[in-house]
Design an enzyme around this catalytic site. Structure first.
Site, mmCIF file in Angstrom:
data_model
loop_
_atom_site.group_PDB
_atom_site.id
_atom_site.type_symbol
_atom_site.label_atom_id
_atom_site.label_comp_id
_atom_site.label_asym_id
_atom_site.label_seq_id
_atom_site.Cartn_x
_atom_site.Cartn_y
_atom_site.Cartn_z
ATOM 1 N N GLU A 127 1.868 -5.999 -2.704
ATOM 2 C CA GLU A 127 3.154 -6.536 -3.193
ATOM 3 C C GLU A 127 3.358 -8.026 -2.893
ATOM 4 O O GLU A 127 4.414 -8.425 -2.426
ATOM 5 C CB GLU A 127 4.307 -5.710 -2.614
ATOM 6 C CG GLU A 127 4.197 -4.238 -2.980
ATOM 7 C CD GLU A 127 5.250 -3.348 -2.315
ATOM 8 O OE1 GLU A 127 6.049 -3.849 -1.505
ATOM 9 O OE2 GLU A 127 5.255 -2.138 -2.616
ATOM 10 N N ASN A 168 -2.713 -4.204 -4.506
ATOM 11 C CA ASN A 168 -1.813 -3.117 -4.913
ATOM 12 C C ASN A 168 -0.404 -3.647 -5.147
ATOM 13 O O ASN A 168 0.118 -4.420 -4.333
ATOM 14 C CB ASN A 168 -1.795 -2.080 -3.778
ATOM 15 C CG ASN A 168 -1.103 -0.780 -4.133
ATOM 16 O OD1 ASN A 168 -1.426 -0.154 -5.130
ATOM 17 N ND2 ASN A 168 -0.149 -0.361 -3.312
ATOM 18 N N GLU A 234 0.623 5.200 -6.529
ATOM 19 C CA GLU A 234 1.864 5.721 -5.934
ATOM 20 C C GLU A 234 2.753 6.345 -7.005
ATOM 21 O O GLU A 234 3.972 6.164 -7.010
ATOM 22 C CB GLU A 234 2.630 4.590 -5.221
ATOM 23 C CG GLU A 234 1.806 3.869 -4.165
ATOM 24 C CD GLU A 234 2.572 2.781 -3.420
ATOM 25 O OE1 GLU A 234 3.822 2.728 -3.509
ATOM 26 O OE2 GLU A 234 1.915 1.965 -2.742
ATOM 27 N N ASP A 236 5.212 8.130 -9.276
ATOM 28 C CA ASP A 236 6.342 9.060 -9.382
ATOM 29 C C ASP A 236 7.150 8.668 -10.608
ATOM 30 O O ASP A 236 7.145 7.513 -11.020
ATOM 31 C CB ASP A 236 7.195 9.151 -8.104
ATOM 32 C CG ASP A 236 7.663 7.832 -7.542
ATOM 33 O OD1 ASP A 236 7.819 6.861 -8.296
ATOM 34 O OD2 ASP A 236 7.902 7.769 -6.316
#
Ligand code: G3I
Length: 304
Positions: A127, A168, A234, A236
């Site tokens: 990030e 990432n 990750e 969702d």
């Protein structure tokens, strides 16, 4: 194949989940974990504050249990994460300049050496890009100099040459977003200059503000064309029922369509395990029953 991990394996991929180590004693949780997944990521236990609470004093005890469980069930481990502006221990938040840069590199070296040969891929840097502009996110690490990211990757390669080294991030799924282009240009620059990088992780936290984009597959393809693997790290998806299931299926098919997409990790097992305070973003309901979304993923993987 009747499980996510086995079906993914038949396609040459993995299917993983984030694991919260304190839930391993929950038998429903543990049973699903052992049955369905062949890639594990520690949800919090391999972060900087967890592993190095005091400078140069490392605590690997909890995180080591993830490696043990992975070995017991024949799963691999994604390491998350070595250099990040968030979840830094207090001592690191208070550092700057060369002291912080040295501490970052020492953390990478010590942690990767401890886990040498046991990690499939590391999120070396997490990030680092700004949400709106496509430029770098302001942080104490960024203020040590723009070369902090390549310094992290070079340090990581020396510590464990066998681990894939990933960048990432989130909100890098839509090809037309400035942040996506910022990360793309970083990877392109690294490949041009020979800075070691092996993979890009797309967190893929989809919700109304950053929905699954129709050009997601294009984004994965374009990054892969730079000569890196891509991983969905990750996942969702907010929502429920058939709408949510369709999106889960689409994401799965997108990964399978890209040769260098190694696998998919969902960010938790049951809806009640999600980091999101509300909603039903995962593949199992709070009782551990598979949802429509689960069936959609398994079917897309060719299982059932
Ligand atoms: O364990 C303590 C508990 O003892 C304490 O009572 C409680 C009070 O707040 O906090 C608990 O720690 C929390 C921890 O999750 C475990 O539940 C932290 O406060 C909380 O900040 C932490 O949140 C995590 C978050 O990262 C922190 O940045 C989430 O679980 C985790 O899912 C989330 O994961 C991130 C990825 O690492 C990076 N990408 C985005 C993703 C979602 O935000």
């Amino acid at each position: 194949a009747s499980t996510l991990g086995a079906a993914a394996a038949e396609k040459g991929r993995y299917f993983g989940t984030a694991v919260s180590l304190n839930k391993l004693s929950d038998s429903t949780y543990s049973t699903i974990l052992n049955r369905e997944f062949n890639m594990l990521t520690a949800e919090n236990e391999m972060k900087i504050d967890a592993l190095e609470p005091t400078q140069n004093q490392f605590n690997f005890t909890t995180a080591d249990r993830l490696i043990t469980r992975a070995n017991e069930i024949g799963a691999k481990v994604r390491g998350h994460t070595l250099a990040w502006h968030s979840q830094q221990p207090g001592w690191m938040q208070n550092l700057s300049g060369t002291a912080l840069r040295s501490a970052m590199k020492n953390h990478i070296t010590q942690v990767m050496t401890h886990y040498k040969g046991k990690i499939y891929a590391w999120d070396v840097v997490n990030e680092a890009f700004d949400d709106g502009t496509g430029g770098r996110r302001d942080s104490n690490l960024q203020r040590t100099g723009n070369d902090w990211i390549e310094d992290a990757f070079v340090t990581a390669r020396a510590a464990d040459p066998a681990a894939k080294l990933c960048y990432n991030d989130y909100n890098t799924d839509n090809w037309s977003w400035a942040k996506t282009q910022g990360v793309y240009n970083l990877v392109k620059d690294f490949k041009t200059r020979g800075v070691p990088i092996d993979c890009v992780g797309f967190q893929s936290h989809f919700n109304s503000g950053s929905p699954y984009p129709s050009n997601y597959r294009t984004t994965l393809e374009n990054f892969a064309a730079l000569g890196v693997d891509v991983q969905i790290t990750e996942l969702d998806i907010e929502g429920s029922g058939s709408t949510q299931a369709t999106t889960y299926g689409n994401v799965t098919r997108d990964c399978l369509a890209v040769a260098r997409c190694n696998g998919i990790t969902v960010w938790g097992i049951r809806d009640t395990d999600s980091w999101r305070a509300s909603g039903t973003p995962l593949l199992f309901d709070g009782s551990g029953n598979p949802k429509q979304a689960y069936t959609a993923v398994l079917t897309a993987l060719g299982g059932g």
